[in-house]
Design an enzyme around this catalytic site. Structure first.
Site, PDB file in Angstrom:
ATOM      1  N   ASP A 215      56.429  53.367  31.287  1.00 26.72           N
ATOM      2  CA  ASP A 215      55.189  52.663  30.961  1.00 26.72           C
ATOM      3  C   ASP A 215      55.451  51.367  30.178  1.00 26.72           C
ATOM      4  OD1 ASP A 215      52.315  52.605  30.897  1.00 26.72           O
ATOM      5  OD2 ASP A 215      52.411  53.116  28.765  1.00 26.72           O
TER       6      ASP A 215
ATOM      7  N   HIS B  95      51.677  42.155  31.760  1.00 23.55           N
ATOM      8  CA  HIS B  95      50.742  41.371  30.936  1.00 23.55           C
ATOM      9  C   HIS B  95      51.386  40.892  29.627  1.00 23.55           C
ATOM     10  CE1 HIS B  95      49.959  45.140  28.794  1.00 23.55           C
ATOM     11  NE2 HIS B  95      49.429  44.425  27.835  1.00 23.55           N
TER      12      HIS B  95
ATOM     13  N   GLU C  94      52.096  51.464  19.043  1.00 26.43           N
ATOM     14  CA  GLU C  94      50.641  51.545  19.200  1.00 26.43           C
ATOM     15  C   GLU C  94      50.126  52.643  18.296  1.00 26.43           C
ATOM     16  OE1 GLU C  94      49.087  50.963  23.414  1.00 26.43           O
ATOM     17  OE2 GLU C  94      51.050  51.862  23.696  1.00 26.43           O
TER      18      GLU C  94
ATOM     19  N   LYS D  30      53.545  55.785  21.040  1.00 25.07           N
ATOM     20  CA  LYS D  30      52.108  55.915  20.823  1.00 25.07           C
ATOM     21  C   LYS D  30      51.904  56.723  19.561  1.00 25.07           C
ATOM     22  CE  LYS D  30      50.500  55.108  25.426  1.00 25.07           C
ATOM     23  NZ  LYS D  30      49.905  53.777  25.383  1.00 25.07           N
TER      24      LYS D  30
ATOM     25  N   LYS E  36      51.200  37.005  27.175  1.00 21.58           N
ATOM     26  CA  LYS E  36      50.876  36.863  25.744  1.00 21.58           C
ATOM     27  C   LYS E  36      51.467  35.551  25.235  1.00 21.58           C
ATOM     28  CE  LYS E  36      50.721  41.819  24.828  1.00 21.58           C
ATOM     29  NZ  LYS E  36      49.409  42.210  24.372  1.00 21.58           N
TER      30      LYS E  36
ATOM     31  N   LYS F 193      51.623  46.645  37.256  1.00 20.65           N
ATOM     32  CA  LYS F 193      52.671  47.638  37.093  1.00 20.65           C
ATOM     33  C   LYS F 193      52.047  49.044  37.088  1.00 20.65           C
ATOM     34  CE  LYS F 193      53.466  49.209  32.892  1.00 20.65           C
ATOM     35  NZ  LYS F 193      52.280  49.677  32.171  1.00 20.65           N
TER      36      LYS F 193
ATOM     37  N   ARG G  90      35.136  52.235  45.926  1.00 22.11           N
ATOM     38  CA  ARG G  90      34.596  53.291  46.789  1.00 22.11           C
ATOM     39  C   ARG G  90      33.168  53.637  46.409  1.00 22.11           C
ATOM     40  NH1 ARG G  90      38.997  57.595  48.716  1.00 22.11           N
ATOM     41  NH2 ARG G  90      40.552  56.047  49.175  1.00 22.11           N
TER      42      ARG G  90
ATOM     43  N   HIS H 116      57.670  45.777  29.870  1.00 21.98           N
ATOM     44  CA  HIS H 116      57.360  44.915  28.726  1.00 21.98           C
ATOM     45  C   HIS H 116      58.556  44.713  27.783  1.00 21.98           C
ATOM     46  CE1 HIS H 116      53.467  45.650  30.293  1.00 21.98           C
ATOM     47  NE2 HIS H 116      53.149  46.698  29.582  1.00 21.98           N
TER      48      HIS H 116
HETATM   49  C1  BG6 Z   1      50.224  48.908  29.218  1.00 19.46           C
HETATM   50  C2  BG6 Z   1      50.567  50.361  29.118  1.00 19.46           C
HETATM   51  O1  BG6 Z   1      51.039  48.268  30.158  1.00 19.46           O
HETATM   52  O2  BG6 Z   1      50.401  48.294  27.944  1.00 19.46           O
HETATM   53  C3  BG6 Z   1      49.732  51.053  28.058  1.00 19.46           C
HETATM   54  O3  BG6 Z   1      50.340  50.984  30.370  1.00 19.46           O
HETATM   55  C4  BG6 Z   1      49.835  50.325  26.751  1.00 19.46           C
HETATM   56  O4  BG6 Z   1      50.118  52.408  27.895  1.00 19.46           O
HETATM   57  C5  BG6 Z   1      49.574  48.841  26.939  1.00 19.46           C
HETATM   58  O5  BG6 Z   1      48.863  50.883  25.879  1.00 19.46           O
HETATM   59  C6  BG6 Z   1      49.854  48.079  25.663  1.00 19.46           C
HETATM   60  O6  BG6 Z   1      49.409  46.763  25.819  1.00 19.46           O
HETATM   61  P1  BG6 Z   1      48.988  45.886  24.555  1.00 19.46           P
HETATM   62  O7  BG6 Z   1      48.690  44.549  25.131  1.00 19.46           O
HETATM   63  O8  BG6 Z   1      47.797  46.551  23.934  1.00 19.46           O
HETATM   64  O9  BG6 Z   1      50.176  45.901  23.643  1.00 19.46           O
END
Ligand code: BG6
Length: 510
Positions: free
Chosen positions: A243, A186, A224, A348, A190, A156, A49, A248
């Site tokens: 999330d 994602h 994390e 987290k 990996k 996602k 935008r 994942h």
């Molecule tokens: C994302 C989440 O899908 O994956 C994030 O929305 C998270 O909250 C992230 O931090 C973690 O990805 P990675 O590759 O850093 O483990």
């Protein structure tokens, strides 16, 4: 990675002024360029935008490549060459009229670059826009595959719960076919997640042990060290369950538990993951407090630095009950896994960033040797997804000297020891796969819905029953201490790859 060049194409990125584009997508495309893995003829159109000229967009993307590229010294000439194929279109993605302009720009770009009318649309936008963008593309005739291919990449979260996940799938299917849709998780991009397949199905030694007869429990951790950073607003409506777990963590559990696929064909693999999801023993709402522990980080001091609690983060309600940690115990009801507990946890603001799958093997039936500290151990295989990707096998050996003192030792394989092998980033691999129309590493509609079905009773129990506790845990620790209560067996705990940061500093065993 496979080393073939995809067919010519134009990649259209919606949400081009966002973080995902500058931090992940453009550096990944540049990396593919340097490896000569982009199509012979291609163009990238960024859509957003905000107002920006092509030149400004290129300049911003150059800076992103310099800051976020995995190659710490990217070649300036190559950057110039790559960014030359980028252009920017400022438009309101939600207004159908703007798509006529997009259509004519695509047609012009196609003639200039010779891209064979093949288009990939990447939605790097908030999820609430996926349906409108797809609908507008379809109305403008840009979803039909009459002249070239049309592929849609979506990020996602795929919905918010079972109902919205189903609705999103249904609405997309009215416009485009399932095989045009690439849902990005994602984690599947990996390298070490994919290596699970190779490790399990290319080696004869693991398969005989990979079942309820020899495995005591399976543990999957994705921790994390960062907090929610600038994403408080998004995270408030998501929480760790949506999330990380629905996607994942369940995908990693699926690959760990699946049966051997009949081939490496994409649906053969996804069918097996789906079967695992279909075999997940539903967690009854009444059992949620026993099988699921949720937590939220509170403020703490880590090596003299004050770390804010979640409720003090930007965009977060001061009385928020959103979980930043979740641990779940569940079972997979099938012949291979009947009775084996699976434990998954994510959080987290934990002491370190680590994702690992730990296979705990059963102990020997009779204990001949006593360890000095009196503790019995069992063999563990630790599949390290990140960082320091690799595999660690822990077993007992005799300590040299008199008697039979037993010591637990490790056999350690690090991916980085594979000489001259560069591990591609997840986005690099996934973008490349979409260009080759390989959907193996993308979530299918039925996988998504079955995963939501498993999550649903947890969401409902939390929504309805405010008596279910959310435990605070100080930032820099491994989450609520009672998450250990989930683990069946006297004295057993989660594996802790390193100590709490709030203790006496960090040491890592990895
Ligand atoms: C994302 C989440 O899908 O994956 C994030 O929305 C998270 O909250 C992230 O931090 C973690 O990805 P990675 O590759 O850093 O483990």
């Amino acid at each position: 990675m496979k080393m073939e060049n995809p067919g010519n194409l134009i990649l259209v990125i919606f949400g081009a002024s966002g973080d995902l584009t500058s931090r992940k997508l453009i550096p990944a495309l540049f990396s593919l360029k340097t490896q000569k893995l982009l199509p012979e003829k291609y163009a990238v159109i960024g859509i957003g935008r905000s107002q920006s000229s092509d030149e400004e967009f290129r300049k911003k993307m150059k800076e992103s490549i310099i800051s976020f590229s995995e190659d710490k010294n990217p070649d300036v000439g190559q950057i110039e060459n790559f960014t030359g194929s980028l252009s920017y279109l400022s438009m309101d993605e939600l207004s159908a009229e703007s798509y006529e302009k997009l259509k004519s720009i695509l047609a012009e770009t196609d003639i200039i670059y010779g891209t064979d009318a093949n288009y990939i649309f990447y939605m790097a936008t908030p999820p609430s826009m996926y349906e409108s963008i797809s609908l507008n593309l379809a109305k403008a005739g840009l979803a039909e595959e009459s002249s070239g291919f049309r592929r849609f990449i979506i990020e996602k979260p795929f919905g918010y719960d079972l109902e919205s996940g189903r609705k999103l799938n249904r609405n997309l299917h009215e416009l485009i076919a399932e095989d045009q849709i690439y849902r990005i998780d994602h984690y599947l991009g990996k390298e070490t997640v994919q290596n699970l397949l190779v490790m399990r199905f290319a080696n004869g030694i693991f398969e005989p042990l990979w079942n309820r007869n020899y495995i005591h429990r399976v543990e999957i951790t994705s921790a994390e060290s960062i907090g929610v950073e600038e994403r408080g607003g998004y995270y408030e409506s998501s929480g760790a369950l949506r999330d990380m777990v629905q996607n994942h963590l369940l995908q990693m559990a699926g690959l760990t538990a699946m049966e051997p696929p009949s081939s490496m064909e994409s649906n053969a693999i996804r069918n097996e993951v789906l079967k695992v999801f279909q075999s997940l023993q539903p967690i009854r709402e009444a059992d949620v407090p026993k099988q699921v522990i949720r937590g939220q980080y509170t403020g703490s001091t880590i090596r003299g630095e004050c770390i804010s609690g979640y409720r003090y983060e930007k965009g977060v309600a001061p009385d928020s009950r959103t979980e930043t940690f979740v641990a779940i115990k569940f079972f997979i009801n099938n012949w291979r896994w009947g009775g084996v507990p699976f434990y998954i946890r994510t959080g987290k603001r934990m002491p370190t960033r680590v994702t690992e799958i730990v296979i705990h093997f059963k102990r020997t039936p009779h204990h001949l040797f006593q360890r000095e500290n009196g503790l019995l151990t069992s063999n563990q295989m630790i599949i390290r997804i990140q960082p320091d990707e690799g595999i660690l096998l822990k077993f007992d050996m005799k300590e040299p000297g008199s008697g039979f003192n037993v010591k637990n030792v490790s056999m350690d394989f690090h991916y980085k020891d594979l000489a001259d092998v560069r591990v591609p980033s997840a986005y690099e691999r996934l973008l490349y796969d979409v260009m080759l129309a390989d959907s193996t590493l993308f979530s299918r509609d039925d996988e998504i819905e079955t995963a939501w079905k498993f999550i649903e009773p947890i969401q409902k129990a939390w929504e309805k029953n405010h008596e279910i506790k959310i435990y605070g845990y100080p930032a820099g620790t491994w989450g609520p201490a009672n998450s250990n209560d989930l683990i069946e067996g006297c004295g057993l705990t989660w594996r802790y790859p390193c100590r709490n940061l709030t203790d006496d500093g960090l040491y890592c065993e990895l």
